[in-house]
Design an enzyme around this catalytic site. Structure first.
Site, PDB file in Angstrom:
ATOM      1  N   ASP A  80       0.857  -1.180   0.000  1.00  0.00           N
ATOM      2  CA  ASP A  80       0.000   0.000   0.000  1.00  0.00           C
ATOM      3  C   ASP A  80       0.899   1.237   0.000  1.00  0.00           C
ATOM      4  OD1 ASP A  80      -2.339   1.589   0.261  1.00  0.00           O
ATOM      5  OD2 ASP A  80      -3.258   0.021   1.472  1.00  0.00           O
ATOM      6  N   ASP A  92      -3.179   4.778  -2.469  1.00  0.00           N
ATOM      7  CA  ASP A  92      -4.279   5.322  -1.685  1.00  0.00           C
ATOM      8  C   ASP A  92      -4.755   6.661  -2.276  1.00  0.00           C
ATOM      9  OD1 ASP A  92      -5.894   5.188   0.800  1.00  0.00           O
ATOM     10  OD2 ASP A  92      -4.739   6.963   1.366  1.00  0.00           O
ATOM     11  N   GLU A 150      -6.699   3.720  -6.002  1.00  0.00           N
ATOM     12  CA  GLU A 150      -7.983   3.861  -5.315  1.00  0.00           C
ATOM     13  C   GLU A 150      -8.618   5.173  -5.753  1.00  0.00           C
ATOM     14  OE1 GLU A 150      -9.844   4.035  -0.796  1.00  0.00           O
ATOM     15  OE2 GLU A 150      -8.004   5.140  -1.278  1.00  0.00           O
ATOM     16  N   HIS A 210     -11.489  -2.809   3.670  1.00  0.00           N
ATOM     17  CA  HIS A 210     -11.394  -2.445   5.092  1.00  0.00           C
ATOM     18  C   HIS A 210     -12.143  -1.162   5.443  1.00  0.00           C
ATOM     19  CE1 HIS A 210      -8.155  -0.239   3.068  1.00  0.00           C
ATOM     20  NE2 HIS A 210      -8.291   0.665   4.019  1.00  0.00           N
ATOM     21  N   ASP A 211     -12.676  -0.472   4.449  1.00  0.00           N
ATOM     22  CA  ASP A 211     -13.414   0.768   4.706  1.00  0.00           C
ATOM     23  C   ASP A 211     -14.925   0.600   4.614  1.00  0.00           C
ATOM     24  OD1 ASP A 211     -11.225   2.450   5.156  1.00  0.00           O
ATOM     25  OD2 ASP A 211     -10.943   2.828   3.016  1.00  0.00           O
TER      26      ASP A 211
END
Length: 538
Positions: free
Chosen positions: A105, A207, A270, A332-333
């Site tokens: 990430d 990200d 993302e 995860h969000d």
């Protein structure tokens, strides 16, 4: 009818499924209640058995954990909570030994306010790194420079009394945004990427890629005319000038040049954007962008055959012949799939995700049908998410359930988040023994993707939705496979869009393999079927 062309290439990231690992909740090996890199390494055999081809690690770099790793204080150091750089290297080596890629990430939009770069930047207006972040003088009335909002719905500008100026933060005030118009910032971050690529890692998930570049003139964002009470507060204005600026593609182009020097390295972005803006992040033939701009459009779609078919068809139509689709149903969000859709629909969702054309990403635990775990107010850890969402993102981040042992086999200590009440029965050990479980459904679908080029690399032909059944074909060479998905809570009798006798390859209920049918197909509630022409046909 929507039909695509043959796959544009055969990169590993086109053929394989990506598995998101949230290390804090994967496996704890030192008893402190927080998952670690050694825990991920010890479960590589499980991931190999499951059939995933790559793991994406959410951030494991040094961080004060205001946003659990998405506030990085040093991009080249592993946070002690997860282990050491040597642990990360060992994980990479052992993953590669099992033909599993490892994606890191990369969080380039902002750092932690504890990063040495920011500490130097805020030390003085004359600091050599002052322009590494976005600083602006107060407005004439002494307030923020403009009306830009953070994701919290409050001003995105934080006043710094030491230097008398405001710095910009799209997220928490402890996450100051870097100034990506500064060439030294670009060079420093390219150096970070090169550092990890040289160690052998297989690419990056970037990200909030659409946030990197901001308007040069810092113009006010326009007021959102569609905003109504109850919508997220940051949507009061439209982020026209603070995100998704055209200049971002210049930055991505620089990354692309670097990654192209490392054969096979993948670049994933993302971006929560409408389809027509999302696909721009692929770049062009002359100036390629990211390989996979994450496609989150199945998160918010109404879960009906008509609505899902429409999203799939519109996405496929928006792609160029040289770009490759991808699909994400959990991360995860977001609330877990089994909580959003229910356990029966979770099986249908897995079938859809793993039979559509394109690279699928699976969030750890979704293969078990894990659900959100209620967190008591005193146990909330995600203060960032709590401020935005009310409940935070903790319910979808609870420990992976490995066994019926105490704490689901996750830790010998006190887990950082509570384990689900159903862990005694919904765990890897128990579901491995039940060959009709959702875990085995994922394993069989992932196995079919590897065995059947029609599923991994084949063309997609939408047959549309009728009577709440969405059907499509996957074709490769002389092979044709038919997928039929019943989105209804009742049984359906659907007309097969292929002539002649068909054979069931796989059912989402794992009950009907080998069954023959023709003309019409019986589908149980929320059942999905993969069928092929019976033996002797093309």
């Amino acid at each position: 009818m929507t039909e695509t062309r043959d796959a544009p290439g055969s990169e590993w990231w086109q053929r394989e499924a990506i598995y998101e690992v949230y290390p804090r909740s994967f496996l704890d090996t030192d008893g402190d209640g927080v998952g670690d890199l050694t825990g991920v390494r010890r479960k590589l055999d499980y991931l190999q058995w499951l059939g995933v081809g790559a793991i994406w690690l959410t951030p494991v770099f040094r961080s004060p954990m205001r946003d659990f790793g998405y506030d990085i204080a040093d991009y080249k150091e592993v946070d002690p909570a997860f282990g050491t750089a040597e642990d990360l290297d060992q994980l990479l080596a052992e993953a590669h030994g099992r033909d599993i890629k490892v994606i890191l990430d990369f969080v380039p939009n902002h750092t932690s306010d504890e990063h040495a770069w920011f500490q130097e930047s805020r030390s003085s207006r004359d600091s050599t790194r002052r322009d590494w972040y976005i600083w602006r003088p107060p407005a004439p009335d002494g307030g923020p420079p403009n009306n830009w909002l953070s994701i919290l719905g409050t001003s995105a500008w934080q006043f710094d009394s030491h230097t008398g100026e405001y710095y910009y933060h799209a997220f928490l005030s402890e996450q100051p945004d870097l100034n990506w118009r500064n060439l030294e910032v670009r060079a420093a971050m390219l150096d970070v990427m090169r550092f990890w690529l040289d160690r052998g890692f297989d690419g990056f998930r970037v990200d909030v890629i659409w946030h990197l570049i901001k308007d040069r003139q810092f113009r006010d964002n326009p007021v959102n005319p569609d905003y109504v009470a109850g919508m997220p507060a940051d949507q009061r204005v439209m982020a026209v000038y603070s995100a998704d600026r055209p200049d971002v593609h210049e930055v991505i182009g620089e990354w692309r040049i670097l990654l192209d020097r490392y054969p096979g390295a993948v670049l994933i972005g993302e971006a929560y954007l409408p389809l027509e803006r999302l696909v721009a992040y692929y770049g062009t033939t002359e100036a390629p962008g990211v390989d996979l701009p994450f496609n989150f459009h199945l998160f918010s779609v109404e879960w009906s055959a008509d609505a899902v078919a429409k999203v799939v068809e519109e996405y496929e139509a928006a792609l160029s012949p040289t770009t490759w689709p991808n699909w994400v149903l959990g991360n995860h969000d977001q609330p877990r799939i089994a909580s959003r859709l229910g356990p029966e629909r979770a099986r249908l969702a897995a079938f859809l995700l793993l039979t559509l054309r394109g690279t699928p990403t699976i969030y750890n635990g979704d293969e078990l049908g894990m659900t959100d775990v209620p967190i008591p107010p005193e146990g909330v850890r995600d203060t960032f998410g709590q401020r935005i969402l009310g409940l935070g993102r903790d319910p979808a981040r609870t420990p992976i359930q490995w066994s019926s042992e105490p704490n689901a086999g996750f830790t010998t200590g006190t887990p950082w988040l509570p384990v689900s009440p159903d862990a005694a029965t919904r765990n890897v050990a128990a579901l491995t023994e039940d060959e009709r479980s959702i875990l085995w459904l994922h394993k069989r679908l992932l196995g079919l993707r590897r065995d059947e080029p029609a599923l991994s690399m084949g063309r997609f032909v939408s047959m549309g939705a009728q009577n709440d059944v969405f059907s499509f074909l996957r074709k490769h060479g002389d092979t044709t496979l038919l997928v039929m998905l019943n989105f209804d809570s009742g049984s359906k009798v659907a007309t097969a869009p292929l002539d002649g006798e068909l054979e069931v390859v796989l059912s989402s209920n794992l009950e009907r393999a080998g069954e023959r049918c023709s003309g019409t197909i019986d589908l149980a509630p929320f059942e999905a079927l993969l069928l092929r022409p019976a033996a002797g046909r093309g």
